[in-house]
Design an enzyme around this catalytic site. Structure first.
Site, short mmCIF file in Angstrom:
data_model
loop_
_atom_site.label_atom_id
_atom_site.label_comp_id
_atom_site.label_asym_id
_atom_site.label_seq_id
_atom_site.Cartn_x
_atom_site.Cartn_y
_atom_site.Cartn_z
N LYS A 17 -4.17 -3.41 -2.86
CA LYS A 17 -3.47 -3.59 -4.13
C LYS A 17 -2.02 -4.06 -3.90
O LYS A 17 -1.57 -5.02 -4.52
CB LYS A 17 -3.45 -2.28 -4.93
N ARG A 92 -4.21 6.08 -12.98
CA ARG A 92 -5.15 6.65 -12.02
C ARG A 92 -6.01 7.75 -12.65
O ARG A 92 -6.86 8.31 -11.96
CB ARG A 92 -4.39 7.23 -10.83
N ARG A 131 -2.46 0.56 8.83
CA ARG A 131 -1.32 0.14 8.00
C ARG A 131 0.00 0.60 8.63
O ARG A 131 0.11 1.73 9.10
CB ARG A 131 -1.45 0.74 6.60
N ARG A 164 2.77 5.54 7.11
CA ARG A 164 3.06 6.38 5.95
C ARG A 164 2.61 7.81 6.25
O ARG A 164 1.59 8.01 6.89
CB ARG A 164 2.30 5.84 4.73
N ARG A 175 -7.34 11.81 -0.88
CA ARG A 175 -7.07 10.66 -1.75
C ARG A 175 -8.36 9.98 -2.17
O ARG A 175 -8.49 9.54 -3.32
CB ARG A 175 -6.15 9.66 -1.04
P1 ADP Z 1 -3.22 -0.37 -1.25
O1 ADP Z 1 -1.93 -0.82 -1.90
O2 ADP Z 1 -4.42 -0.67 -2.09
O3 ADP Z 1 -3.19 1.05 -0.78
P2 ADP Z 1 -2.42 -2.19 0.91
O4 ADP Z 1 -2.15 -3.46 0.19
O5 ADP Z 1 -1.25 -1.42 1.40
O6 ADP Z 1 -3.43 -1.26 0.05
O7 ADP Z 1 -3.39 -2.54 2.13
C1 ADP Z 1 -3.79 -1.53 3.06
C2 ADP Z 1 -3.76 -2.11 4.48
O8 ADP Z 1 -4.80 -3.09 4.59
C3 ADP Z 1 -2.46 -2.83 4.83
O9 ADP Z 1 -2.17 -2.56 6.18
C4 ADP Z 1 -2.78 -4.31 4.59
O10 ADP Z 1 -2.02 -5.14 5.45
C5 ADP Z 1 -4.25 -4.39 4.92
N1 ADP Z 1 -5.00 -5.33 4.04
C6 ADP Z 1 -4.78 -5.60 2.73
N2 ADP Z 1 -5.67 -6.50 2.28
C7 ADP Z 1 -6.50 -6.79 3.32
C8 ADP Z 1 -7.63 -7.67 3.49
N3 ADP Z 1 -8.11 -8.41 2.47
N4 ADP Z 1 -8.21 -7.71 4.70
C9 ADP Z 1 -7.74 -6.96 5.72
N5 ADP Z 1 -6.68 -6.13 5.64
C10 ADP Z 1 -6.06 -6.04 4.46
P1 AMP Z 2 0.00 4.58 -3.48
O1 AMP Z 2 1.25 4.02 -2.89
O2 AMP Z 2 -0.45 3.85 -4.70
O3 AMP Z 2 -1.10 4.73 -2.43
O4 AMP Z 2 0.36 6.06 -3.97
C1 AMP Z 2 0.78 7.05 -3.05
C2 AMP Z 2 0.69 8.41 -3.69
O5 AMP Z 2 1.58 8.50 -4.82
C3 AMP Z 2 -0.68 8.81 -4.24
O6 AMP Z 2 -1.56 9.30 -3.26
C4 AMP Z 2 -0.26 9.89 -5.25
O7 AMP Z 2 0.07 11.10 -4.60
C5 AMP Z 2 1.02 9.31 -5.83
N1 AMP Z 2 0.72 8.46 -7.00
C6 AMP Z 2 0.94 7.11 -7.09
N2 AMP Z 2 0.55 6.65 -8.30
C7 AMP Z 2 0.07 7.72 -8.98
C8 AMP Z 2 -0.50 7.91 -10.27
N3 AMP Z 2 -0.68 6.86 -11.12
N4 AMP Z 2 -0.87 9.16 -10.65
C9 AMP Z 2 -0.69 10.20 -9.82
N5 AMP Z 2 -0.19 10.10 -8.59
C10 AMP Z 2 0.21 8.88 -8.15
#
Ligand code: ADP
Ligand code: AMP
Length: 221
Positions: A17, A92, A131, A164, A175
């Site tokens: 995302k 969410r 990541r 992270r 999660r």
């Molecule tokens: P989210 O925001 O949904 O938690 P991220 O955008 O941070 O996910 O992506 C999670 C990890 O996967 C990051 O390290 C990113 O670089 C990698 N990633 C994102 N999209 C892809 C993809 N299409 N293929 C492979 N790796 C990806």
């Molecule tokens: P994310 O960066 O989207 O993976 O979010 C990291 C963490 O922030 C999640 O695991 C939750 O603990 C908190 N969080 C982010 N967005 C929300 C939401 N819409 N509702 C509740 N918790 C959230």
């Protein structure tokens, strides 16, 4: 509908995302509203809100709805959202989706498109475990799929990359459970509203973005 600009992006943790959001907001020139990023900023700055949410986030639990809805309400009321917005990681829960409906009515910008990125569990684990993020500017990388130019160094600001705190196997399990139980029902919520668009998130980063653009701009492949 063409040129949609009131958007949400959904999917399990690690689906991509944030990665896609970076590109979408550049393309459409709208603000990227990531509740996760906003909470991490509060934690980094040591605010009262940061202290309140840190324990939930580090354990992988969702932050309570009232706290989360309040920060989104404030953010959506700012003037830069007058041209649209991309909400990443919100809503969410069903309560958040209901609240969002009201908030977006108030600013006369109802959600036009919910992008749902699907990725299977094995790929999520691979993505989350690889990541790496920049603690200074927030840029996100992957040790295999999105390598920085110099190993473990941020391309933009030169800081050492870190994992992270919530990207641990224990936290990921919590999660994923929260996603299954509380967030997945939103797929049906937006399907009923006829604004759900499915994206195959197992493709590479460029291809996923191409598919998103086709939806957002009504372009043909
Ligand atoms: P989210 O925001 O949904 O938690 P991220 O955008 O941070 O996910 O992506 C999670 C990890 O996967 C990051 O390290 C990113 O670089 C990698 N990633 C994102 N999209 C892809 C993809 N299409 N293929 C492979 N790796 C990806
Ligand atoms: P994310 O960066 O989207 O993976 O979010 C990291 C963490 O922030 C999640 O695991 C939750 O603990 C908190 N969080 C982010 N967005 C929300 C939401 N819409 N509702 C509740 N918790 C959230």
């Amino acid at each position: 509908m063409k040129n949609m600009s009131n958007l949400i992006i959904m999917g399990p943790p690690g689906a991509g995302k944030g990665t896609q959001s970076e590109r979408i907001v550049q393309e459409l020139n709208i603000p990227h509203i990531s509740t996760g990023d906003m909470f991490r900023e509060q934690i980094k700055n040591g605010t009262e809100l940061g202290k309140e949410v840190a324990r939930y986030i580090n354990q992988g639990q969702l932050v309570p709805d009232d706290v989360t809805i309040a920060i989104v309400k404030e953010r959506l009321s700012r003037s830069d959202c007058s041209k649209g917005y991309l909400l990443d990681g919100f809503p969410r829960t069903l309560a958040q989706a209901d609240a969002l409906r009201k908030l977006t009515e108030e600013i006369h910008r109802p959600v036009q498109c919910a992008l749902n990125i699907s990725v299977d569990k094995d790929a999520l684990i691979e993505r989350i475990s690889g990541r790496r993020v920049c603690p200074k500017c927030g840029n996100s990388y992957h040790v295999i799929f999105k390598k920085p130019r110099v190993e473990n160094i941020c391309d933009t600001c030169g800081s050492d990359l870190v994992q992270r705190k919530d990207d641990t196997p224990e936290s990921l399990k919590v999660r994923l459970d929260a996603y299954e139980n509380q967030t997945k029902p939103l797929i049906d919520f937006y399907k009923k509203e006829k604004i759900l668009f499915e994206i195959d998130g197992l493709q590479n980063i460029d291809k996923v973005f191409e598919d998103i653009l086709v939806i957002l701009k009504g372009e043909t492949k």
